[in-house]
Design a protein around this motif. Structure first.
Motif, PDB file in Angstrom:
ATOM      1  N   ARG A 176       0.848  -1.189   0.000  1.00 51.08           N
ATOM      2  CA  ARG A 176       0.000   0.000   0.000  1.00 51.08           C
ATOM      3  C   ARG A 176       0.882   1.237   0.000  1.00 51.08           C
ATOM      4  O   ARG A 176       1.742   1.399   0.860  1.00 51.08           O
ATOM      5  CB  ARG A 176      -0.891   0.027   1.238  1.00 51.08           C
ATOM      6  CG  ARG A 176      -1.553   1.387   1.410  1.00 51.08           C
ATOM      7  CD  ARG A 176      -2.202   1.582   2.754  1.00 51.08           C
ATOM      8  NE  ARG A 176      -2.419   3.015   2.942  1.00 51.08           N
ATOM      9  CZ  ARG A 176      -2.530   3.601   4.127  1.00 51.08           C
ATOM     10  NH1 ARG A 176      -2.454   2.882   5.224  1.00 51.08           N
ATOM     11  NH2 ARG A 176      -2.706   4.898   4.208  1.00 51.08           N
ATOM     12  N   ILE A 177       0.684   2.111  -0.974  1.00 53.03           N
ATOM     13  CA  ILE A 177       1.422   3.377  -1.011  1.00 53.03           C
ATOM     14  C   ILE A 177       0.438   4.503  -1.303  1.00 53.03           C
ATOM     15  O   ILE A 177      -0.335   4.423  -2.253  1.00 53.03           O
ATOM     16  CB  ILE A 177       2.518   3.350  -2.113  1.00 53.03           C
ATOM     17  CG1 ILE A 177       3.654   2.418  -1.735  1.00 53.03           C
ATOM     18  CG2 ILE A 177       3.057   4.769  -2.356  1.00 53.03           C
ATOM     19  CD1 ILE A 177       4.598   2.927  -0.658  1.00 53.03           C
ATOM     20  N   ASP A 178       0.453   5.515  -0.465  1.00 53.79           N
ATOM     21  CA  ASP A 178      -0.310   6.729  -0.742  1.00 53.79           C
ATOM     22  C   ASP A 178       0.149   7.814   0.209  1.00 53.79           C
ATOM     23  O   ASP A 178       0.998   7.582   1.060  1.00 53.79           O
ATOM     24  CB  ASP A 178      -1.821   6.473  -0.624  1.00 53.79           C
ATOM     25  CG  ASP A 178      -2.171   5.786   0.674  1.00 53.79           C
ATOM     26  OD1 ASP A 178      -1.996   6.422   1.725  1.00 53.79           O
ATOM     27  OD2 ASP A 178      -2.601   4.612   0.643  1.00 53.79           O
TER      28      ASP A 178
ATOM     29  N   ALA B  46       2.543  -1.767  -9.713  1.00 58.45           N
ATOM     30  CA  ALA B  46       3.833  -1.503  -9.067  1.00 58.45           C
ATOM     31  C   ALA B  46       3.959  -0.020  -8.794  1.00 58.45           C
ATOM     32  O   ALA B  46       3.394   0.810  -9.509  1.00 58.45           O
ATOM     33  CB  ALA B  46       4.986  -1.982  -9.945  1.00 58.45           C
ATOM     34  N   CYS B  47       4.713   0.291  -7.777  1.00 60.72           N
ATOM     35  CA  CYS B  47       4.967   1.685  -7.414  1.00 60.72           C
ATOM     36  C   CYS B  47       6.253   2.131  -8.097  1.00 60.72           C
ATOM     37  O   CYS B  47       7.225   1.374  -8.162  1.00 60.72           O
ATOM     38  CB  CYS B  47       5.107   1.817  -5.899  1.00 60.72           C
ATOM     39  SG  CYS B  47       5.426   3.505  -5.353  1.00 60.72           S
ATOM     40  N   ILE B  48       6.268   3.364  -8.558  1.00 68.57           N
ATOM     41  CA  ILE B  48       7.458   3.897  -9.221  1.00 68.57           C
ATOM     42  C   ILE B  48       8.629   3.984  -8.234  1.00 68.57           C
ATOM     43  O   ILE B  48       9.793   3.986  -8.640  1.00 68.57           O
ATOM     44  CB  ILE B  48       7.141   5.264  -9.877  1.00 68.57           C
ATOM     45  CG1 ILE B  48       8.212   5.648 -10.891  1.00 68.57           C
ATOM     46  CG2 ILE B  48       6.949   6.349  -8.822  1.00 68.57           C
ATOM     47  CD1 ILE B  48       7.799   6.731 -11.858  1.00 68.57           C
ATOM     48  N   SER B  49       8.337   4.015  -6.940  1.00 71.10           N
ATOM     49  CA  SER B  49       9.398   4.050  -5.931  1.00 71.10           C
ATOM     50  C   SER B  49       9.975   2.671  -5.645  1.00 71.10           C
ATOM     51  O   SER B  49      10.877   2.542  -4.805  1.00 71.10           O
ATOM     52  CB  SER B  49       8.881   4.651  -4.623  1.00 71.10           C
ATOM     53  OG  SER B  49       8.633   6.014  -4.776  1.00 71.10           O
TER      54      SER B  49
ATOM     55  N   GLY C 121       1.786   3.056 -10.427  1.00 71.11           N
ATOM     56  CA  GLY C 121       0.684   3.422  -9.542  1.00 71.11           C
ATOM     57  C   GLY C 121       0.492   4.922  -9.363  1.00 71.11           C
ATOM     58  O   GLY C 121      -0.624   5.382  -9.123  1.00 71.11           O
ATOM     59  N   MET C 122       1.562   5.697  -9.466  1.00 73.84           N
ATOM     60  CA  MET C 122       1.464   7.146  -9.229  1.00 73.84           C
ATOM     61  C   MET C 122       0.499   7.853 -10.181  1.00 73.84           C
ATOM     62  O   MET C 122       0.111   8.988  -9.934  1.00 73.84           O
ATOM     63  CB  MET C 122       2.839   7.822  -9.330  1.00 73.84           C
ATOM     64  CG  MET C 122       3.468   7.726 -10.709  1.00 73.84           C
ATOM     65  SD  MET C 122       4.910   8.844 -10.930  1.00 73.84           S
ATOM     66  CE  MET C 122       4.150  10.234 -11.768  1.00 73.84           C
ATOM     67  N   LYS C 123       0.126   7.182 -11.294  1.00 74.80           N
ATOM     68  CA  LYS C 123      -0.811   7.788 -12.240  1.00 74.80           C
ATOM     69  C   LYS C 123      -2.235   7.287 -12.021  1.00 74.80           C
ATOM     70  O   LYS C 123      -3.123   7.568 -12.824  1.00 74.80           O
ATOM     71  CB  LYS C 123      -0.404   7.426 -13.678  1.00 74.80           C
ATOM     72  CG  LYS C 123       1.005   7.792 -14.064  1.00 74.80           C
ATOM     73  CD  LYS C 123       1.211   9.271 -14.152  1.00 74.80           C
ATOM     74  CE  LYS C 123       0.899   9.825 -15.522  1.00 74.80           C
ATOM     75  NZ  LYS C 123       1.237  11.265 -15.595  1.00 74.80           N
TER      76      LYS C 123
HETATM   77 MO   LIG Z   1       3.676   4.784  -6.018  1.00 76.15          MO
END
Ligand SMILES: [Mo]
Ligand SMILES: Nc1nc2c(c(=O)[nH]1)N[C@H]1C(S)=C(S)[C@@H](COP(=O)(O)O)O[C@H]1N2
Length: 551
Positions: A271-273, A318-321, A406-408
């Motif tokens: 989970r990323i936000d 996937a998360c860009i980080s 995911g950032m988009k």
């Molecule tokens: Mo992300």
């Protein structure tokens, strides 16, 4: 004029500030857990993460991910949330220490009868700031905002008044200690200030005891009253994966022992936000608002959205980080409505070219309508693994856009504004890639020596396996290199869908010694993954994954 000995100094101010603020935080905590009242320290952190310059935030994220991975404390995403929450608490404690020092400094300049005015005044100022920050972030969407504001102001006023009270007490104990000028002078000859310090110390120790009592009570009340986090078995039984075989069940290539699960359980999905606490959206009052360049604005309920023919897609997000071989990646089955289908009911105006998707937490992203019309896999999703999105993963509605990080892809969507121009989204404004197309990546999950093989006649084999992923482009080839040997092609398991990672497997004849294994993949267009290492920022990590093992 020399200041009298009994004026409390900087250290006392900081100590009192920390003690009083610790108690305050624990009461806020209990209020949050019992009545869903705002927990100001988390709101402060979230507010800072929104207003600070992107470069600082991104540096912070990168450093935190690197440290978490280096010390192996647990899953990156959940550990990062704990670090963020703790940071919020520390920030408020530091602010409390600063206010304590400031309060005593002001009291040096003014008469002691103003202590209460100064204390409550400072409390009011900090309380107003806390209230504004908290209402700006608004984690908890339920409950009256007036009640929340009053709660915060009331607590901070009490907190400010407590400074005044402590100050008066400190002066009183000092005075009592001073006994008489003569006695004091006698004592001062061999122990200047000694009497004051002893008495003051006693008082501060008692104050610390009181603060600790309040803190422990608040923490205990909060801990026992909070909704339990464990997933019940009835909840699990509603999941799609509990009742259904995966579509590639029959695939001939099987995962090497120790490979991560091909289908990620919802609890294990990263989970990323930008929220220390995920927004909670009330399903009954929630509406998807469609406005801007449309003939008529719409407000769709979740029921309305669910009434469209659903589509189901297995998706790897996937998360860009995510660093190379990081754990900010997961795969599940998404259910929703194709946005292309939904948008055909929007009655767009002629000059409409983009949509701006906005979320309950202030996150937003812009998508060209052309992109939506050319790809019916783009969807507004309301279920993962057959159940409504978990709160952490964006309940009630999130978007999916193939091939992008995911950032988009906003979670907790609450409105769509139709516009006639592009603009940078939340993370693009903060310096991350405009397109954020997923990089091809491959990972070694396991280097497995089968214990039984040691006694068999057959030549022993090492089984190596892992995943490879290149957004929606698919994977055409995975290759493994042992030490400096040639690149050898690995077997690739049929994936869950064109949008998920693939599982690969490679068997290597056993050779005792220390060996280094390196993996690389090519995407569906036979484009080899980038082997030059680069950090996640600003466009996603590249580089080859390598693991050494002594066999
Ligand atoms: Mo992300
Ligand atoms: N509203 C909102 N949506 C968001 C984010 C966010 O902070 N707020 N973060 C994005 C990022 S950076 C990622 S990687 C994905 C993660 O989705 P997940 O937490 O469900 O895995 O959500 C995206 N959607």
């Amino acid at each position: 004029m020399i200041k009298p000995l009994h004026e409390p100094g900087i250290a006392a101010g900081a100590a009192v500030g920390v003690l009083l603020t610790t108690a305050l935080i624990s009461i806020l905590y209990a209020g949050w857990r019992l009545f869903s009242l705002p927990f100001v320290p988390f709101d402060i952190f979230d507010w800072m993460s929104r207003v600070l310059p992107g470069s600082i935030i991104s540096f912070g994220i990168g450093t935190m991910v690197a440290i978490i991975r280096a010390v192996h404390v647990g899953p990156t995403a959940s550990t990062a949330k704990v670090v963020e929450q703790a940071t919020g608490i520390v920030i408020l404690l530091i602010a409390g220490a600063v206010i304590g020092v400031l309060f005593f400094a002001i009291m040096r300049a003014v008469h002691r009868r103003y202590a209460c005015v100064v204390g409550t005044g400072l409390g009011l100022l900090v309380g107003i700031a806390g209230m504004l920050v908290s209402s700006r972030i608004g984690h908890v969407s339920s409950g009256s905002s007036l009640a929340k504001a009053i709660w915060i102001l009331f607590l901070f006023l009490c907190w400010g008044a407590a400074f005044a009270w402590v100050y008066q007490r400190l002066l009183t104990v000092s005075k009592v200690a001073a006994i008489s000028e003569q006695r004091r002078e006698e004592l001062a000859q061999f122990a200047p200030g000694h009497v004051e310090r002893i008495n003051r110390r006693n008082f501060l120790i008692r104050l610390a005891g009181a603060a600790a009592t309040i803190t422990v009570s608040g923490a205990v009340i909060g801990a026992v009253s909070g909704r339990h986090q464990n997933t019940s078995s009835s909840e699990l039984s509603e999941r799609w994966s509990t009742h259904n075989p995966l579509p590639n069940e029959e695939a001939s290539v099987t995962p090497a022992p120790g490979t991560r699960p091909e289908y990620t359980s919802l609890e294990k999905h990263y989970r990323i936000d930008i929220n220390t606490i995920a927004p909670s959206v009330d399903e009954h009052t929630w509406k998807l608002h469609v406005q801007g360049l449309v003939e008529q604005p719409l407000a769709l309920s979740l029921e309305d959205i669910r009434s469209y023919i659903p589509i189901h897609q297995f998706i790897t997000l996937a998360c860009i980080s995510n660093p190379v071989a990081g754990d900010l990646i997961g795969t599940t089955r998404w259910t929703g409505v194709s946005l292309k289908r939904l948008i055909s009911d929007f009655k767009l105006k002629k000059n409409a070219t983009h949509i701006k998707i906005q979320s309950a937490d202030g996150f937003y992203e812009i998508v060209p309508i052309e992109t939506i019309m050319s790809d019916d896999r783009i969807m507004l999703a309301y279920a993962w693994d057959g159940v409504p999105l978990l709160r952490e993963h964006g309940f009630p509605l999130r978007i999916y856009i193939p091939d992008l990080y995911g950032m988009k892809q906003p979670k907790w969507i609450d409105s769509i504004e139709v516009t006639d121009h592009w603009e940078p989204g939340y993370w693009v404004v903060r310096g991350w890639d405009e397109v954020a197309r997923m990089k091809a990546t491959s990972v070694i999950d396991t280097i497995h020596v089968n214990a039984n093989d040691a006694h068999s006649d057959q030549r022993q084999r090492v089984v190596i396996g892992g995943i490879a992923h290149a957004g929606a482009r698919g994977i055409s080839k995975v290759e493994l290199q042992v030490d400096d040997g040639p690149w050898q092609q690995a077997a690739v398991r049929t994936p869950l869908s064109d949008l998920t990672w693939i599982i690969w497997r490679y068997e290597w004849p056993f050779e005792a010694g220390n060996h280094t294994f390196t993996v690389r993949c090519s995407d569906g267009n036979s484009q080899l993954q980038i082997s030059l290492p680069s950090p996640p920022e600003p466009s996603g990590a590249t580089g080859l994954h390598r693991k050494t093992k002594s066999l």
